[in-house]
Design a protein around this motif. Sequence first.
Motif, PDB file in Angstrom:
ATOM      1  N   GLU A  92       2.552  -3.465 -18.313  1.00 46.53           N
ATOM      2  CA  GLU A  92       1.702  -3.951 -19.009  1.00 46.53           C
ATOM      3  C   GLU A  92       0.422  -3.554 -18.467  1.00 46.53           C
ATOM      4  OE1 GLU A  92       2.506  -8.000 -17.669  1.00 46.53           O
ATOM      5  OE2 GLU A  92       5.162  -8.182 -18.379  1.00 46.53           O
ATOM      6  N   ILE A  93       0.467  -2.492 -17.367  1.00 42.14           N
ATOM      7  CA  ILE A  93      -0.984  -3.071 -17.062  1.00 42.14           C
ATOM      8  C   ILE A  93      -1.624  -1.421 -17.532  1.00 42.14           C
ATOM      9  CG2 ILE A  93      -2.213  -1.788 -14.800  1.00 42.14           C
ATOM     10  CD1 ILE A  93      -0.364  -3.894 -13.267  1.00 42.14           C
ATOM     11  N   VAL A  94      -0.820  -0.405 -17.313  1.00 44.16           N
ATOM     12  CA  VAL A  94      -0.895   1.090 -18.285  1.00 44.16           C
ATOM     13  C   VAL A  94      -0.892   0.947 -19.908  1.00 44.16           C
ATOM     14  CG1 VAL A  94      -0.944   1.950 -16.311  1.00 44.16           C
ATOM     15  CG2 VAL A  94       0.959   1.852 -17.849  1.00 44.16           C
ATOM     16  N   ASP A 149       1.032  -1.390   0.122  1.00 44.29           N
ATOM     17  CA  ASP A 149       0.068  -0.261   0.201  1.00 44.29           C
ATOM     18  C   ASP A 149       0.751   1.323  -0.126  1.00 44.29           C
ATOM     19  OD1 ASP A 149      -1.049  -2.308   1.779  1.00 44.29           O
ATOM     20  OD2 ASP A 149      -2.598  -1.402   1.175  1.00 44.29           O
ATOM     21  N   VAL A 150       2.203   1.240   0.474  1.00 45.36           N
ATOM     22  CA  VAL A 150       2.711   2.901   0.001  1.00 45.36           C
ATOM     23  C   VAL A 150       4.118   2.821  -0.693  1.00 45.36           C
ATOM     24  CG1 VAL A 150       3.265   2.317   3.075  1.00 45.36           C
ATOM     25  CG2 VAL A 150       5.219   1.302   1.226  1.00 45.36           C
ATOM     26  N   LEU A 151       3.924   1.706  -1.341  1.00 44.49           N
ATOM     27  CA  LEU A 151       4.633   1.853  -3.075  1.00 44.49           C
ATOM     28  C   LEU A 151       4.270   3.158  -3.529  1.00 44.49           C
ATOM     29  CD1 LEU A 151       5.111  -1.726  -4.335  1.00 44.49           C
ATOM     30  CD2 LEU A 151       6.367  -0.312  -2.670  1.00 44.49           C
ATOM     31  N   ALA A 160       4.242  -7.416   0.709  1.00 43.03           N
ATOM     32  CA  ALA A 160       2.430  -7.945   1.009  1.00 43.03           C
ATOM     33  C   ALA A 160       1.201  -6.567   1.211  1.00 43.03           C
ATOM     34  CB  ALA A 160       2.316  -8.654   2.305  1.00 43.03           C
ATOM     35  N   LEU A 161       0.689  -7.236   0.861  1.00 38.86           N
ATOM     36  CA  LEU A 161      -1.335  -6.187   1.677  1.00 38.86           C
ATOM     37  C   LEU A 161      -1.178  -5.981   2.618  1.00 38.86           C
ATOM     38  CD1 LEU A 161      -2.967  -4.949  -0.406  1.00 38.86           C
ATOM     39  CD2 LEU A 161      -4.736  -6.705  -0.045  1.00 38.86           C
ATOM     40  N   ARG A 162      -1.808  -4.254   3.668  1.00 43.05           N
ATOM     41  CA  ARG A 162      -2.048  -4.422   4.152  1.00 43.05           C
ATOM     42  C   ARG A 162      -2.727  -5.153   4.770  1.00 43.05           C
ATOM     43  NH1 ARG A 162      -2.024   1.100   5.236  1.00 43.05           N
ATOM     44  NH2 ARG A 162      -3.561   1.456   3.946  1.00 43.05           N
ATOM     45  N   ASP A 163      -4.189  -5.557   4.240  1.00 42.91           N
ATOM     46  CA  ASP A 163      -5.403  -6.160   4.595  1.00 42.91           C
ATOM     47  C   ASP A 163      -5.517  -7.617   4.672  1.00 42.91           C
ATOM     48  OD1 ASP A 163      -7.034  -3.413   4.491  1.00 42.91           O
ATOM     49  OD2 ASP A 163      -8.143  -3.739   3.755  1.00 42.91           O
ATOM     50  N   ASP A 164      -4.334  -8.229   3.688  1.00 41.28           N
ATOM     51  CA  ASP A 164      -3.796  -9.210   4.081  1.00 41.28           C
ATOM     52  C   ASP A 164      -3.329  -9.954   5.386  1.00 41.28           C
ATOM     53  OD1 ASP A 164      -4.782 -10.185   1.011  1.00 41.28           O
ATOM     54  OD2 ASP A 164      -3.437  -9.936   0.528  1.00 41.28           O
ATOM     55  N   ALA A 174       2.441  -8.655  -6.269  1.00 42.12           N
ATOM     56  CA  ALA A 174       2.318  -6.977  -6.806  1.00 42.12           C
ATOM     57  C   ALA A 174       1.249  -6.445  -8.085  1.00 42.12           C
ATOM     58  CB  ALA A 174       3.287  -6.812  -6.011  1.00 42.12           C
ATOM     59  N   LYS A 175       0.878  -7.359  -9.155  1.00 41.03           N
ATOM     60  CA  LYS A 175       0.717  -7.124  -9.866  1.00 41.03           C
ATOM     61  C   LYS A 175      -1.122  -6.824  -9.774  1.00 41.03           C
ATOM     62  CE  LYS A 175       0.507  -8.208 -15.228  1.00 41.03           C
ATOM     63  NZ  LYS A 175       0.886  -8.903 -16.015  1.00 41.03           N
ATOM     64  N   ALA A 176      -1.618  -8.112  -9.193  1.00 41.55           N
ATOM     65  CA  ALA A 176      -2.979  -7.392  -8.787  1.00 41.55           C
ATOM     66  C   ALA A 176      -3.046  -6.548  -8.180  1.00 41.55           C
ATOM     67  CB  ALA A 176      -3.124  -9.191  -7.689  1.00 41.55           C
ATOM     68  N   PHE A 177      -1.935  -5.999  -7.017  1.00 41.06           N
ATOM     69  CA  PHE A 177      -2.218  -4.259  -6.540  1.00 41.06           C
ATOM     70  C   PHE A 177      -2.022  -3.150  -7.784  1.00 41.06           C
ATOM     71  CE2 PHE A 177       0.006  -1.166  -4.277  1.00 41.06           C
ATOM     72  CZ  PHE A 177      -1.578  -0.782  -3.872  1.00 41.06           C
ATOM     73  N   LEU A 178      -1.171  -3.883  -8.300  1.00 37.58           N
ATOM     74  CA  LEU A 178      -0.519  -2.717  -9.685  1.00 37.58           C
ATOM     75  C   LEU A 178      -2.429  -2.209  -9.800  1.00 37.58           C
ATOM     76  CD1 LEU A 178       2.945  -3.410  -9.851  1.00 37.58           C
ATOM     77  CD2 LEU A 178       1.971  -0.867  -8.774  1.00 37.58           C
TER      78      LEU A 178
END
Length: 290
Positions: free
Chosen positions: A216-218, A147-149, A174-178, A279-283
Amino acid sequence: MILVTGATGNYGKSTINALLNKGISASIISALVRDAAKAEDLKAKGISLKVGDYDNYAGLVEAFKGVDKLLLVSGTDLVNRTEQHKNVVKAAKEAGVKHILYTSFERKNESETSPIYFLAKSHLETEKLIKESGLTYTIFRNNLYLDVLPMFFGEQVLDTGILFPAGDTKSAFALRDDMTEATANVLASEGHENKEYSLSNTENISLQEIAQNLSEIVDRDINYVSPPQDVYVETLTKAGVPAQYVGMFASFAETIKQGEFSSEKTDLENLLGRKPLTAKAFLKEVYGTK
């Protein structure tokens, strides 16, 4: 009774929501808050509010009475955090709390040479206080939040690319919510007495790989540049970034570069019963619609 401190903050509130989502009755969950007016949403869910703060020892003792499991979410006052946590641990013991759980941090270097020793010192001291208290404990060694990235990257990252002196070292962000879901799973079950868990992703990823994923995402090239520390500090300073943030960002970049957040541990996956978010799913969640 489960009591969660820092309950209006991100970690505390997310942990409470995870407990509720697991089917834990609101009647056995209480929340320590400094200002009840800021916790109306929790009260509406049936959570019992305890007003108090880490500086008021007597108030903590009163708030902790009848508590079986206490989640101490680490405070944000870096100057006074050790003394505040000392109050919590002593009050927990005096009030008869059966089990204290603490949100600490993942690391390899515990010496003053750590780039983030200004953050680490109070965590290490708190862990020592907890273990010396005689209380049953569980310590969560939380990795750096995914989340801080975006904060490190800046708001214009899609135009400017990633400028961050973290080298090519991989980390298990890792994700904070995880992490809070895993924390809730521990709070809601037994068998975690006097244990330490590394809440790290099972995936280790570098900033270069993150830039490739983001590209890849954008669907455009997002470059990653890892400049020398002094160049990075000078660049951010000239851009008007406040000195306290420049120092913090640079320190975390160096910590990543030194491999402090790399991990092969699977505690988070085991506690979740599934793979943590990549990380990719978060991004994709953050930048996928931009």
